[in-house]
Write an enzyme that holds these catalytic residues in place. Structure first.
Site, short mmCIF file in Angstrom:
data_model
loop_
_atom_site.label_atom_id
_atom_site.label_comp_id
_atom_site.label_asym_id
_atom_site.label_seq_id
_atom_site.Cartn_x
_atom_site.Cartn_y
_atom_site.Cartn_z
N LYS A 206 -16.15 21.82 16.63
CA LYS A 206 -14.81 21.43 17.05
C LYS A 206 -14.03 22.66 17.51
O LYS A 206 -13.43 22.65 18.57
CB LYS A 206 -14.07 20.75 15.89
CG LYS A 206 -12.64 20.41 16.19
CD LYS A 206 -11.91 19.82 15.01
CE LYS A 206 -10.43 19.66 15.35
NZ LYS A 206 -9.64 19.20 14.19
N GLU A 212 -21.87 30.49 12.29
CA GLU A 212 -23.25 29.99 12.14
C GLU A 212 -23.69 29.23 13.38
O GLU A 212 -24.79 29.42 13.91
CB GLU A 212 -23.35 29.06 10.93
CG GLU A 212 -23.04 29.73 9.58
CD GLU A 212 -21.59 29.57 9.18
OE1 GLU A 212 -20.71 29.48 10.06
OE2 GLU A 212 -21.33 29.53 7.96
N GLY A 267 -12.62 17.83 11.12
CA GLY A 267 -14.08 18.01 11.15
C GLY A 267 -14.81 17.05 10.24
O GLY A 267 -15.78 16.40 10.63
N ARG A 268 -14.29 16.87 9.00
CA ARG A 268 -14.98 16.01 8.04
C ARG A 268 -14.75 14.53 8.30
O ARG A 268 -15.20 13.68 7.56
CB ARG A 268 -14.56 16.39 6.63
CG ARG A 268 -13.06 16.41 6.40
CD ARG A 268 -12.73 17.09 5.09
NE ARG A 268 -11.29 17.26 4.92
CZ ARG A 268 -10.59 18.29 5.38
NH1 ARG A 268 -11.22 19.25 6.07
NH2 ARG A 268 -9.28 18.38 5.19
N GLU A 353 -13.11 18.91 0.48
CA GLU A 353 -12.38 19.71 1.46
C GLU A 353 -11.02 19.06 1.76
O GLU A 353 -10.11 19.70 2.28
CB GLU A 353 -13.19 19.86 2.75
CG GLU A 353 -12.74 21.03 3.61
CD GLU A 353 -13.70 21.34 4.75
OE1 GLU A 353 -13.78 20.56 5.72
OE2 GLU A 353 -14.37 22.40 4.68
N HIS A 384 -34.15 11.33 -14.13
CA HIS A 384 -35.13 12.27 -14.70
C HIS A 384 -34.65 13.70 -14.54
O HIS A 384 -35.43 14.64 -14.57
CB HIS A 384 -36.48 12.05 -13.98
CG HIS A 384 -36.95 10.64 -14.07
ND1 HIS A 384 -37.64 10.14 -15.16
CD2 HIS A 384 -36.73 9.59 -13.25
CE1 HIS A 384 -37.87 8.85 -14.98
NE2 HIS A 384 -37.34 8.48 -13.82
N LYS A 512 -14.36 33.41 5.40
CA LYS A 512 -14.87 33.69 6.75
C LYS A 512 -14.44 35.09 7.18
O LYS A 512 -15.22 35.89 7.71
CB LYS A 512 -14.35 32.66 7.74
CG LYS A 512 -14.89 31.26 7.55
CD LYS A 512 -14.29 30.32 8.60
CE LYS A 512 -14.77 28.89 8.40
NZ LYS A 512 -14.14 27.93 9.35
O1 F6P Z 1 -15.04 25.96 7.52
C1 F6P Z 1 -14.83 24.61 7.28
C2 F6P Z 1 -14.98 23.87 8.58
O2 F6P Z 1 -13.91 24.15 9.43
C3 F6P Z 1 -15.09 22.38 8.36
O3 F6P Z 1 -13.84 21.78 8.14
C4 F6P Z 1 -15.76 21.95 9.64
O4 F6P Z 1 -16.31 20.66 9.56
C5 F6P Z 1 -16.82 23.06 9.78
O5 F6P Z 1 -16.19 24.23 9.27
C6 F6P Z 1 -17.34 23.27 11.19
O6 F6P Z 1 -16.26 23.57 12.02
P1 F6P Z 1 -16.49 23.48 13.62
O7 F6P Z 1 -16.82 22.03 13.92
O8 F6P Z 1 -15.18 23.90 14.20
O9 F6P Z 1 -17.61 24.40 13.96
#
Ligand code: F6P
Length: 549
Positions: A206, A212, A267-268, A353, A384, A512
């Protein structure tokens, strides 16, 4: 005291909880033959048995009074109407618009967003069809066989877990691989399995600034160029999903390969947006649309059912009851269905979150517990592993059990065993086994009385452990969409009660920022060394271990 804990409704609940703590559910079931039938709810293909909860009519009534005192319905309507309820980012919260099948306008900043929502859905549909039909070809003219979906957090969990949950609905023409972690093992493991001539990368971010995802995409791009692709061919093999179109084009993704999303989708909460493109590619657009339809049904239920008959409201209030009046620290999800094993991880981000916050909307410290720890795994595996603690641990851990009544290619013996374990666990958690029952079981075992009593104490199962049980015919896209939307709205309900902003995530920023500083330290490019002694020694050991040979 905060406004919340000063409410008379809060005091009523405090009084009721102290009384109910001395009651045992097995006595309630024994004295009320109608308890199970009177504590069930159906909505959107979901059947909920909530009778194994430590509530009676008075407690439920007081919980609904609390919801009304917190103006739950007003805030709910504000969300659906596009008001800026994300109060720290000045944004609307409109993941519900993404799955709206009504013809009403939904205004953001004076503009109806539905045309662009529908246009993006059409773009997803058309792109999915072009990939599945073989019309979309790679740089050597071959159709796509493998999709590498790169993203993390909400840009990964939704697509991956929905695709996994609906595995019986996947198409044969393409295989979708998901990559999230910056640990190079993951991306290299996936890239080693695919032939780039037949591979499409879907990069989802987003913000288009997540380290990453950017690094994984750079590695994939590097791999592509080394495999024989050229810069001009990038457009055939890389598409992006982002609200940051500028950054995506600067990265080298051509604009018509960018699927837009909007800042009013968290995002979530974004699997319903173009973040769900990998779902559509894995399952076909109609199944992706089924997810949206199921969520829309749950939105309709949530916005129209009376609070007392409202599934997300009831679940949210039960969570408040245990979190704030029974000191429950966590909530466990136990899907008794192998394909749904990822649901706990999905709800973990959604819930933790959103409500892992410690200040109210007004910026005041809370004086009450807020978001619980969400965890869990597929049943029967947990039995288990960690069920010991749920049964005989020192606290209360409310549990959500869920079971499809039918599974694909059903083996009757296996499925009966799965169901019997699910129901047996909820019964054991509720009724337990008393000391006297355990003591009687030890008769004739050759133990003296002291030893018999000691062992009986260890075997005693307190019971009175609360659980909800969800049943559904089978896990179709619609049912899954309704289930996920139900959890979204449960989290929303709790955020309103706790007076939180459930839609920002400032808590992830510092990690971050410091991570980037440490990276500079590890790579020897740190401007100043303001690391604490522990971090300094960790960096030093890592650098020593990875020093060029
Ligand atoms: O760091 C948390 C977060 O911003 C989440 O809320 C989000 O889903 C994820 O990292 C990935 O963010 P993006 O879609 O901007 O890469």
């Amino acid at each position: 005291m905060s406004a919340l804990t000063s409410l008379p409704e809060w005091q009523t609940l405090t009084n009721l909880a102290s009384a109910i703590k001395n009651a045992h559910m097995r006595d309630w079931f024994a004295s009320d033959a109608n308890r199970a039938e009177s504590m069930q709810l159906e909505a959107c293909g979901l059947f909920l048995d909530y009778s194994k909860n430590r509530v009676n009519e008075d407690a439920l009534s007081a919980l609904f009074d609390l919801a009304r005192a917190c103006k739950l319905e007003d805030v709910r309507d504000a969300m659906f109407n596009g008001e800026q309820i994300n109060s720290t980012e000045g944004r609307a919260v409109l993941h519900t618009a993404l799955r709206s099948f009504s013809d009403r306008q939904i205004m953001v900043d004076g503009k109806d967003v539905m045309p662009e929502v529908r246009a993006t859905l059409s773009k997803i549909e058309a792109f999915t069809a072009s990939v599945h039909s073989g019309e979309h070809k790679g740089y050597t003219g071959k159709p796509v066989k493998d999709i590498v979906a790169i993203g993390i957090g909400g840009s990964f969990l939704g697509p991956k877990i929905m695709t996994e949950a609906l595995k019986p609905h996947t198409v044969d023409s393409v295989k979708v691989h998901f990559v999230a972690n910056v640990d190079g093992c993951h991306i290299h493991d996936v890239l080693s399995k695919v032939d780039f001539e037949e591979t499409l990368v879907v990069m989802s971010s987003k913000s288009f600034s997540t380290q990453e995802t950017l690094q994984n995409t750079l590695t994939a791009k590097d791999w592509f160029l080394k495999s024989g692709g050229t810069q001009e061919d990038i457009a055939k093999h890389f598409v992006a999903v982002s609200s940051n179109v500028k950054a995506a084009t600067e990265f080298g993704i051509s604009e018509d390969n960018i699927f837009p999303m909007w800042d009013w989708v968290g995002g979530r909460y974004s699997l319903w947006s173009a973040i769900g493109l990998p779902i559509s590619l894995a399952l076909g657009f109609e199944n992706f649309k089924g997810l949206l339809e199921g969520a829309f049904d749950m939105d309709t239920h949530f916005t129209s059912a009376p609070l007392e008959q409202n599934m997300p409201v009831l679940l949210g209030l039960l969570g408040v009851w245990y979190r704030n009046f029974f000191d429950a620290q966590s909530h466990v999800l136990l899907p008794y269905y192998h394909y749904l094993r990822g649901l706990p991880a999905y709800v973990q981000q959604l819930d933790m979150e959103s409500n892992g916050k410690q200040v109210t909307q007004e910026g005041e410290d809370v004086d009450y517990p807020t978001g619980p720890i969400i965890w869990g795994s597929e049943g029967t595996n947990g039995q288990h592993s960690f069920h010991q603690l749920i049964h005989q641990g020192s606290g209360v851990i409310p549990a959500d059990f869920m079971l499809p009544l039918h599974v694909p290619n059903q083996d009757e013996t296996h499925h009966a065993m799965l169901a019997s374990n699910c129901f047996g666990q909820t019964q054991a958690l509720m009724q337990g086994k008393t000391f006297d029952e355990c003591y009687a079981d030890l008769d004739g075992k050759g133990l003296n009385d002291a030893e018999r009593k000691r062992l009986a104490a260890h075997k005693t199962m307190p019971g009175n452990k609360p659980s909800n049980t969800f049943l559904f015919e089978s896990l179709t896209p619609k049912t899954l969409g309704a289930l996920v939307a139900m959890y979204e709205h449960k989290v929303f309900v709790q955020g309103v009660i706790w007076n939180l902003n459930s839609f920002d995530q400032w808590g992830v920023e510092l990690g971050k920022e410091l991570g980037n500083q440490v990276l500079a330290g590890i790579q020897g490019e740190a401007k100043e060394d303001n690391f604490d002694a522990s971090t300094q020694q960790l960096i030093a050991r890592f650098r020593a271990a990875n020093a060029p040979k």
